[in-house]
Write a protein that holds these residues in place. Structure first.
Motif, PDB file in Angstrom:
ATOM      1  N   ALA A 105      -3.831  10.948   0.950  1.00  0.00           N
ATOM      2  CA  ALA A 105      -4.529   9.660   0.099  1.00  0.00           C
ATOM      3  C   ALA A 105      -3.565   8.368   0.358  1.00  0.00           C
ATOM      4  O   ALA A 105      -2.547   8.218   0.684  1.00  0.00           O
ATOM      5  CB  ALA A 105      -4.711   9.791  -1.265  1.00  0.00           C
ATOM      6  N   ILE A 106      -4.483   7.314   0.300  1.00  0.00           N
ATOM      7  CA  ILE A 106      -3.914   5.750   0.565  1.00  0.00           C
ATOM      8  C   ILE A 106      -4.172   5.032  -0.886  1.00  0.00           C
ATOM      9  O   ILE A 106      -5.587   5.358  -1.300  1.00  0.00           O
ATOM     10  CB  ILE A 106      -4.694   5.104   1.514  1.00  0.00           C
ATOM     11  N   SER A 107      -3.533   4.212  -1.228  1.00  0.00           N
ATOM     12  CA  SER A 107      -3.731   3.258  -2.465  1.00  0.00           C
ATOM     13  C   SER A 107      -3.079   1.912  -2.272  1.00  0.00           C
ATOM     14  O   SER A 107      -2.202   1.825  -1.319  1.00  0.00           O
ATOM     15  CB  SER A 107      -3.414   4.045  -3.875  1.00  0.00           C
ATOM     16  N   VAL A 108      -3.794   1.081  -2.822  1.00  0.00           N
ATOM     17  CA  VAL A 108      -3.242  -0.413  -3.043  1.00  0.00           C
ATOM     18  C   VAL A 108      -2.390  -0.501  -4.170  1.00  0.00           C
ATOM     19  O   VAL A 108      -2.939  -0.243  -5.149  1.00  0.00           O
ATOM     20  CB  VAL A 108      -4.271  -1.194  -2.726  1.00  0.00           C
ATOM     21  N   GLN A 109      -1.419  -1.373  -4.081  1.00  0.00           N
ATOM     22  CA  GLN A 109      -0.494  -1.607  -5.289  1.00  0.00           C
ATOM     23  C   GLN A 109      -0.345  -3.014  -5.151  1.00  0.00           C
ATOM     24  O   GLN A 109       0.151  -3.781  -4.202  1.00  0.00           O
ATOM     25  CB  GLN A 109       0.912  -0.888  -5.133  1.00  0.00           C
ATOM     26  N   ILE A 110      -0.668  -3.966  -6.618  1.00  0.00           N
ATOM     27  CA  ILE A 110      -0.782  -5.054  -6.782  1.00  0.00           C
ATOM     28  C   ILE A 110      -0.012  -5.403  -7.781  1.00  0.00           C
ATOM     29  O   ILE A 110      -0.484  -4.981  -9.009  1.00  0.00           O
ATOM     30  CB  ILE A 110      -1.991  -5.800  -6.893  1.00  0.00           C
ATOM     31  N   ASN A 111       1.048  -6.446  -7.653  1.00  0.00           N
ATOM     32  CA  ASN A 111       1.985  -6.669  -8.703  1.00  0.00           C
ATOM     33  C   ASN A 111       2.302  -5.416  -9.625  1.00  0.00           C
ATOM     34  O   ASN A 111       2.240  -5.464 -10.976  1.00  0.00           O
ATOM     35  CB  ASN A 111       1.334  -7.772  -9.694  1.00  0.00           C
ATOM     36  N   GLY A 112       2.494  -4.210  -8.994  1.00  0.00           N
ATOM     37  CA  GLY A 112       2.877  -3.065  -9.324  1.00  0.00           C
ATOM     38  C   GLY A 112       1.929  -2.147 -10.047  1.00  0.00           C
ATOM     39  O   GLY A 112       2.280  -1.309 -10.592  1.00  0.00           O
ATOM     40  N   VAL A 113       0.667  -2.522 -10.072  1.00  0.00           N
ATOM     41  CA  VAL A 113      -0.458  -1.709 -10.446  1.00  0.00           C
ATOM     42  C   VAL A 113      -1.128  -1.159  -9.550  1.00  0.00           C
ATOM     43  O   VAL A 113      -1.488  -1.840  -8.147  1.00  0.00           O
ATOM     44  CB  VAL A 113      -1.416  -2.940 -11.238  1.00  0.00           C
ATOM     45  N   GLU A 114      -1.195   0.328  -9.392  1.00  0.00           N
ATOM     46  CA  GLU A 114      -1.769   1.085  -8.397  1.00  0.00           C
ATOM     47  C   GLU A 114      -3.313   1.054  -8.574  1.00  0.00           C
ATOM     48  O   GLU A 114      -3.641   1.099  -9.547  1.00  0.00           O
ATOM     49  CB  GLU A 114      -1.195   2.268  -8.506  1.00  0.00           C
ATOM     50  N   SER A 115      -4.178   0.869  -7.428  1.00  0.00           N
ATOM     51  CA  SER A 115      -5.364   1.195  -7.353  1.00  0.00           C
ATOM     52  C   SER A 115      -5.992   2.494  -7.388  1.00  0.00           C
ATOM     53  O   SER A 115      -5.105   3.520  -7.477  1.00  0.00           O
ATOM     54  CB  SER A 115      -6.125   0.458  -6.184  1.00  0.00           C
ATOM     55  N   ASP A 116      -7.104   2.879  -7.264  1.00  0.00           N
ATOM     56  CA  ASP A 116      -7.720   4.191  -7.047  1.00  0.00           C
ATOM     57  C   ASP A 116      -7.081   4.566  -5.561  1.00  0.00           C
ATOM     58  O   ASP A 116      -6.954   3.737  -4.743  1.00  0.00           O
ATOM     59  CB  ASP A 116      -9.093   4.180  -7.007  1.00  0.00           C
ATOM     60  N   ARG A 117      -7.171   5.736  -5.427  1.00  0.00           N
ATOM     61  CA  ARG A 117      -6.753   6.515  -4.440  1.00  0.00           C
ATOM     62  C   ARG A 117      -8.051   7.025  -3.208  1.00  0.00           C
ATOM     63  O   ARG A 117      -8.935   7.479  -3.890  1.00  0.00           O
ATOM     64  CB  ARG A 117      -5.866   7.745  -4.394  1.00  0.00           C
ATOM     65  N   ALA A 118      -7.828   6.469  -2.147  1.00  0.00           N
ATOM     66  CA  ALA A 118      -8.779   7.081  -1.142  1.00  0.00           C
ATOM     67  C   ALA A 118      -7.997   8.090  -0.443  1.00  0.00           C
ATOM     68  O   ALA A 118      -7.272   8.271   0.272  1.00  0.00           O
ATOM     69  CB  ALA A 118      -9.212   5.918  -0.255  1.00  0.00           C
ATOM     70  N   GLU A 119      -9.064   9.278  -0.420  1.00  0.00           N
ATOM     71  CA  GLU A 119      -8.487  10.705   0.264  1.00  0.00           C
ATOM     72  C   GLU A 119      -8.939  10.815   1.704  1.00  0.00           C
ATOM     73  O   GLU A 119     -10.080  10.402   1.910  1.00  0.00           O
ATOM     74  CB  GLU A 119      -8.765  11.750  -0.758  1.00  0.00           C
ATOM     75  N   PHE A 120      -8.284  11.547   2.443  1.00  0.00           N
ATOM     76  CA  PHE A 120      -8.588  11.941   3.800  1.00  0.00           C
ATOM     77  C   PHE A 120      -7.943  13.081   4.208  1.00  0.00           C
ATOM     78  O   PHE A 120      -6.630  13.585   3.526  1.00  0.00           O
ATOM     79  CB  PHE A 120      -8.248  10.704   4.840  1.00  0.00           C
ATOM     80  N   GLU A 121      -8.386  13.796   5.068  1.00  0.00           N
ATOM     81  CA  GLU A 121      -7.559  14.862   5.612  1.00  0.00           C
ATOM     82  C   GLU A 121      -6.749  14.610   6.930  1.00  0.00           C
ATOM     83  O   GLU A 121      -7.249  14.113   8.014  1.00  0.00           O
ATOM     84  CB  GLU A 121      -8.763  16.039   5.907  1.00  0.00           C
ATOM     85  N   LEU A 122      -5.625  15.091   6.854  1.00  0.00           N
ATOM     86  CA  LEU A 122      -4.977  14.848   8.003  1.00  0.00           C
ATOM     87  C   LEU A 122      -4.875  16.411   8.763  1.00  0.00           C
ATOM     88  O   LEU A 122      -4.496  17.532   8.227  1.00  0.00           O
ATOM     89  CB  LEU A 122      -3.282  14.730   7.707  1.00  0.00           C
ATOM     90  N   ALA A 123      -5.589  16.572   9.964  1.00  0.00           N
ATOM     91  CA  ALA A 123      -6.092  17.427  10.548  1.00  0.00           C
ATOM     92  C   ALA A 123      -4.914  17.982  11.654  1.00  0.00           C
ATOM     93  O   ALA A 123      -4.028  17.617  12.132  1.00  0.00           O
ATOM     94  CB  ALA A 123      -7.149  17.450  11.340  1.00  0.00           C
ATOM     95  N   THR A 124      -4.891  19.240  11.813  1.00  0.00           N
ATOM     96  CA  THR A 124      -4.159  19.982  12.851  1.00  0.00           C
ATOM     97  C   THR A 124      -4.774  19.502  14.157  1.00  0.00           C
ATOM     98  O   THR A 124      -5.763  19.000  14.391  1.00  0.00           O
ATOM     99  CB  THR A 124      -4.007  21.624  12.667  1.00  0.00           C
ATOM    100  N   TYR A 161       0.829  -1.111   0.032  1.00  0.00           N
ATOM    101  CA  TYR A 161       0.006  -0.036  -0.004  1.00  0.00           C
ATOM    102  C   TYR A 161       0.982   1.479   0.053  1.00  0.00           C
ATOM    103  O   TYR A 161       2.147   1.191   0.365  1.00  0.00           O
ATOM    104  CB  TYR A 161      -1.098  -0.155   1.209  1.00  0.00           C
ATOM    105  N   ILE A 162       0.370   2.364  -0.497  1.00  0.00           N
ATOM    106  CA  ILE A 162       1.143   3.587  -0.658  1.00  0.00           C
ATOM    107  C   ILE A 162       0.366   4.700   0.179  1.00  0.00           C
ATOM    108  O   ILE A 162      -0.952   4.802  -0.148  1.00  0.00           O
ATOM    109  CB  ILE A 162       1.395   3.919  -2.095  1.00  0.00           C
ATOM    110  N   VAL A 163       1.091   5.208   0.851  1.00  0.00           N
ATOM    111  CA  VAL A 163       0.569   6.457   1.422  1.00  0.00           C
ATOM    112  C   VAL A 163       1.076   7.748   0.626  1.00  0.00           C
ATOM    113  O   VAL A 163       2.303   7.828   0.669  1.00  0.00           O
ATOM    114  CB  VAL A 163       0.909   6.402   3.119  1.00  0.00           C
TER     115      VAL A 163
END
Length: 371
Positions: free
Chosen positions: A348-367, A297-299
């Motif tokens: 955002a976070i995405s999943v990478q499978i055998n080098g292929v990246e999925s769609d990204r799911a976004e979120f807010e890192l808050a103060t 997975y990719i952050v």
């Protein structure tokens, strides 16, 4: 456990002075005696350089004089070992290069090999590699890789790494793709795990700039493996796998697959500093044959300028039968760490499978003051 800078300490400087006093009892050793008072504010490599320069000052003359002193210390001073060896071997290499003749150069290589069991000579050989790469590699490949001493064989691999930690770079190694591969070709089947681990790390270094050279070498090794080759290759290709390099993935058995990927799905849209986010993804093998999968997975961290940079993390490896579905989940923490600075905003976070990246799911890192 000491901090890295403390590996070469006031005590190290004092031990070196005593050892050189044993070898050269008539020398004044003014610079070495002053070194313990100067070492405190310096980082590790500068501490090694300080003691190197002090030794060169206190043992003036030609290369032969210094080499004779070092060999006497090696043979007569029982405490001539440990981190004091780094500045000693650096002094040997520096004086040999200053001398400018092949006899001194070759003798320096031999002296470094004789000392590497007391502390690796990997840092000092960089000076000789920078001065005459081909001559140094001739000894490394021709003599060191076949040594009966595992410390010397490891030195052959470790000392020639493109990105050896704490060391100076050797520009010609970076500029000549594959110039160190002959070293690795000899050592990848070495009987010592200590040596093989260095080969894997060297391979990983090389992959940063020349992935195709690495893939070509590994393909040859896998055609003539032993019982340890697959493990070495997995470790050596770790960066290329994280990058999704197709050739590296293929060598490890992770071929392109027909997959249905649902996710990643996040358990929250806003993550506070110091908090964490959990994600889940569903993966189904939609093909008609088993699929071996490297799942990471990719952050995608927000940078200070508002852009993003991805950091890949290992998740799992699985083999799915046709039609089989699995769910993967992981909680990722944003607690403060010394190696990364977090910036508020969209991540955002995405999943990478055998080098292929999925769609990204976004979120807010808050103060910290976000309700």
């Amino acid at each position: 456990m000491p901090f890295a800078d403390e590996l070469i300490s006031r005590h190290t400087a004092q031990s070196l002075t005593r050892a050189i006093r044993t070898a050269a009892p008539d020398a004044d050793l003014t610079a070495l005696r002053a070194a313990p008072q100067q070492i405190g504010p310096l980082p590790l490599r500068q501490r090694a350089d300080l003691l190197r320069d002090a030794l060169l000052t206190d043992i003036p003359g030609d290369y032969a004089t210094l080499a004779r002193t070092v060999r006497t210390a090696r043979d007569k001073a029982p405490h001539f070992t440990g981190w004091l060896i780094w500045p000693v071997t650096s002094a040997v290499a520096t004086r040999a290069v200053q001398e400018g003749d092949t006899a001194s150069f070759d003798d320096a290589l031999a002296l470094l090999a004789s000392l590497t069991g007391r502390l690796s000579s990997e840092f000092a050989i960089r000076t000789l590699l920078r001065h005459d790469l081909d001559r140094a590699l001739g000894t490394v490949v021709g003599d060191w890789t076949g040594s009966a001493d595992a410390d010397v064989r490891r030195l052959a691999s470790e000392g020639t790494r493109p990105y050896l930690p704490w060391s100076v770079r050797v520009p010609e190694i970076l500029a000549r793709p594959g110039v160190t591969v002959p070293v690795l070709d000899v050592l990848y089947r070495d009987e010592s795990e200590y040596v093989r681990r260095s080969v894997a790390n060297h391979l990983n270094d090389l992959s940063r700039d020349h992935p195709d050279v690495v893939v070509h070498a590994v393909r040859r090794w896998l055609d003539d493996p032993d019982g340890n080759t697959e493990r070495l290759v997995r470790h050596g290709l770790r960066t290329l796998v994280k990058r999704g390099h197709p050739g590296a993935l293929e060598l490890l058995g992770f071929a392109p697959a027909v997959l249905d990927v649902d996710g990643p799905r996040l358990d929250r849209d806003v993550v506070p500093f110091g908090g964490s986010v959990r994600f889940t993804a569903s993966i189904r093998n939609a093909g008609d044959s088993p699929a071996r999968l490297a799942i990471d997975y990719i952050v995608h961290h927000r940078k200070a300028n508002g852009g993003r940079t991805g950091k890949t993390f290992k998740l799992t490896t699985r083999t799915l039968a046709p039609g089989e579905r699995i769910e993967v989940t992981r909680e990722h923490s944003f607690r403060p760490i010394t190696t990364r600075r977090y910036h508020a905003g969209r991540h955002a976070i995405s999943v990478q499978i055998n080098g292929v990246e999925s769609d990204r799911a976004e979120f807010e890192l808050a103060t910290t003051d976000t309700p």
